[in-house]
Scaffold this active site. Structure first.
Site, PDB file in Angstrom:
ATOM      1  CD  GLU A  52      48.914  63.799  55.445  1.00 42.32           C
ATOM      2  OE1 GLU A  52      47.677  63.834  55.678  1.00 42.32           O
ATOM      3  OE2 GLU A  52      49.418  63.057  54.599  1.00 42.32           O
ATOM      4  CE1 TYR A  74      44.555  66.703  58.039  1.00 38.66           C
ATOM      5  CE2 TYR A  74      45.214  64.400  58.197  1.00 38.66           C
ATOM      6  CZ  TYR A  74      45.326  65.638  57.597  1.00 38.66           C
ATOM      7  OH  TYR A  74      46.203  65.827  56.562  1.00 38.66           O
ATOM      8  NE  ARG A  96      54.528  63.029  54.084  1.00 34.42           N
ATOM      9  CZ  ARG A  96      53.289  62.588  54.293  1.00 34.42           C
ATOM     10  NH1 ARG A  96      52.421  63.343  54.952  1.00 34.42           N
ATOM     11  NH2 ARG A  96      52.911  61.417  53.858  1.00 34.42           N
ATOM     12  CD  GLU A 145      46.623  59.378  56.273  1.00 32.52           C
ATOM     13  OE1 GLU A 145      45.580  59.164  55.670  1.00 32.52           O
ATOM     14  OE2 GLU A 145      46.874  60.447  56.855  1.00 32.52           O
ATOM     15  CG  HIS A 200      50.225  60.529  49.726  1.00 35.85           C
ATOM     16  ND1 HIS A 200      50.725  61.311  50.735  1.00 35.85           N
ATOM     17  CD2 HIS A 200      48.872  60.620  49.833  1.00 35.85           C
ATOM     18  CE1 HIS A 200      49.729  61.875  51.417  1.00 35.85           C
ATOM     19  NE2 HIS A 200      48.583  61.466  50.876  1.00 35.85           N
ATOM     20  CG  ASN A 253      49.864  61.628  58.284  1.00 35.57           C
ATOM     21  OD1 ASN A 253      50.969  62.111  58.538  1.00 35.57           O
ATOM     22  ND2 ASN A 253      49.593  61.015  57.144  1.00 35.57           N
TER      23      ASN A 253
HETATM   24  C1  FCB Z   1      45.067  62.487  54.726  1.00 36.62           C
HETATM   25  C2  FCB Z   1      45.793  62.263  53.414  1.00 36.62           C
HETATM   26  C3  FCB Z   1      46.064  63.540  52.656  1.00 36.62           C
HETATM   27  C4  FCB Z   1      44.886  64.492  52.715  1.00 36.62           C
HETATM   28  C5  FCB Z   1      44.453  64.697  54.149  1.00 36.62           C
HETATM   29  C6  FCB Z   1      43.312  65.676  54.305  1.00 36.62           C
HETATM   30  O1  FCB Z   1      44.409  61.331  55.101  1.00 36.62           O
HETATM   31  O2  FCB Z   1      47.016  61.610  53.635  1.00 36.62           O
HETATM   32  O3  FCB Z   1      46.399  63.197  51.340  1.00 36.62           O
HETATM   33  O4  FCB Z   1      43.854  64.007  51.931  1.00 36.62           O
HETATM   34  O5  FCB Z   1      44.080  63.472  54.715  1.00 36.62           O
END
Ligand code: FCB
Length: 474
Positions: free
Chosen positions: A377, A304, A85, A174, A129, A302
């Site tokens: 992500e 985290y 990607r 995002e 992006h 995405n």
């Molecule tokens: C996301 C972004 C990516 C990177 C990660 C850690 O929010 O899409 O570009 O910065 O976080």
């Protein structure tokens, strides 16, 4: 560290045909920001302003991917991945953000796509992006409707040039970050602090998404079209109504605002009510929601971390526990504190919460059953050290392993998950954190550009090769 048996057991939990990938974005890796007719982006402007990026760095060189197609593609291949990607830099292709095309920009991406396909790697292309052409920001940026319309045209241009070979498209990455970090908290380009404008920006990012999705589907009904959204499970710090309401607000803005618009064609009522304190929504025109509700083939997730929030003023607030900007000064965040719960954290101060990923995937599937999901992500920053050709990043390895376990749990619960992309292929320019945060599966020496696969990358490669050979055997 896990052993071969664990790898085999995890690999066996994924379906054949699964997309195994890693992700990057244009401004974070390409460099060459003035080469071959590329126009200026809002990130070029932003990084030149003192104090915007913690280490005062910029993406002028990044990790020089613009000059390293062969090397980058070889790395993706070396990791055993079948998917990659990356994003298109809009100002590299349309320097002024209008319909005037810079051939050299398209040629770069065309060569990248060809190189990937030659290795049997499927390109997943993100159209936006965050590197908006500065010319469009000069005209008002995302708070202006015109930017959404130009984005629809850009999607058409990109599809015309690459659509014969690229079948997987992610429109906007995002929009929460682009709108609220860009136009409300000012932590990201263009660094504006205008809450009302940020809500208009969020709407036009979604309108741009819809126009782009429509352009691609009209040209090629079989293309897979997606939008990339960042999700967090949001928990209330206690049962107190003030905390429960804080969780409702953050969940609404972070998770429901964009998905309901894209997949249900309406913004969530409760958040519309919250926002009416600062905007009259006069930028929403008749028909916009139908455009935003364009048919989607896949939702790009995405993931985290998770949030625990309190609505109590002066509650035990730890701003650093929240991903960048979560406590940004915009209306719906008033009196919301982001708390630490004692879970281990990454180098970003983000809590490690793998079960939140399976919960997110299950919830998305329950609420939006018609769309497939891909994790586009997922990853973690840690302060890696290169010691004699090795980066022993056991914390990242554990992070990736646990989150893939969470994906497998979701698959077993019936979630139509079609892929997983690690963020990121290689260490790169981490926005306002510059080069101080390393997210790669591959270590990059930012001086020499040397790349070294980290232990986490080797482990991921092992898993992917095992899963792919299972798939072939099935
Ligand atoms: C996301 C972004 C990516 C990177 C990660 C850690 O929010 O899409 O570009 O910065 O976080």
């Amino acid at each position: 560290m896990s052993n071969d048996f664990e790898v085999a057991a995890l690999a066996a939990r994924f379906p054949s045909g699964f997309a195994w990938g890693a992700a990057t974005s244009s401004y974070q890796v390409e460099g060459s920001t003035t080469a071959d007719g590329r126009g200026q982006s809002i990130w070029d402007t932003f990084v030149s302003e003192p104090g915007r990026v913690v280490d005062g760095s910029n993406g002028d060189k990044a990790i020089d991917s613009y000059h390293n197609i062969e090397g980058d593609v070889a790395l993706v291949g070396e990791l055993g991945l079948n998917s990659y990607r990356f994003s298109l830099s809009w100002p590299r292709i349309c320097p002024d953000g209008d319909g005037k095309v810079n051939r050299a920009g398209l040629d770069y991406y065309s060569a990248l796509v060809d190189a990937l396909l030659e290795q049997g790697i499927t390109p997943w292309v993100t159209l936006y992006h965050w590197d908006l052409p500065q010319a469009l920001e000069n005209g008002g940026g995302w708070p202006k409707r015109d930017t959404a319309e130009r984005f629809g045209e850009f999607a058409q241009i990109a599809h015309q040039a690459l659509g014969d070979r690229v079948k997987r498209w992610i429109t906007v990455n995002e929009p929460w970050c682009a709108a609220f970090l860009g136009y409300s908290s000012g932590e990201h380009a263009p660094g504006r602090r205008e809450p009302a404008a940020s809500i208009a920006a969020a709407h036009h990012l979604m309108l741009g998404h819809g126009l782009a999705a429509r352009a691609i589907k009209e040209a090629e009904p079989d293309a897979t079209v997606s939008i990339g959204l960042n999700f967090y499970p949001v928990y209330a710090a206690s049962d107190a109504p003030v905390d429960v309401d804080a969780a409702r607000r953050i969940d609404g803005v972070q998770n429901r605002w964009f998905t309901d618009a894209a997949l249900k064609g309406a913004y969530p009522e409760d958040i519309v009510d919250d926002f009416t304190a600062v905007t009259d929504f006069s930028f929403v025109e008749v028909g916009d929601m139908e455009v935003i509700n364009a048919p989607l083939d896949c939702l790009s997730v995405n993931y985290y971390s998770q949030y625990t929030v309190t609505g109590r003023e002066g509650g035990a607030v730890s701003a650093s526990a929240a991903p960048t900007g979560a406590g940004s000064p915009w209306p719906a965040n008033e009196h919301v504190g982001f708390m630490t719960t004692g879970l281990p954290q990454t180098d970003m101060g983000w809590e490690i919460a793998p079960e939140g990923l399976s919960e997110t995937l299950r919830r998305l599937h329950a609420n939006y059953p018609d769309v497939t999901l891909a994790v586009t992500e997922n990853g973690a920053a840690f302060p890696d050290k290169l010691v004699e050709d090795q980066v022993a990043d056991s914390e990242r390895l554990d992070y990736v392993r646990e989150h893939l376990g969470a994906c497998a749990d979701a698959v077993e619960a019936g979630v139509p998950l079609i892929g997983y992309f690690a963020w990121s292929l290689a260490d790169n320019f981490e926005w306002a954190w510059g080069y101080t945060k390393r997210f790669g599966l591959v270590y990059v020496d930012f001086e020499t550009g040397q790349r070294v696969v980290k232990d986490s990358g080797k482990w991921y490669c092992d898993l992917v090769r095992t899963a792919r050979s299972n798939g072939e055997a099935k």
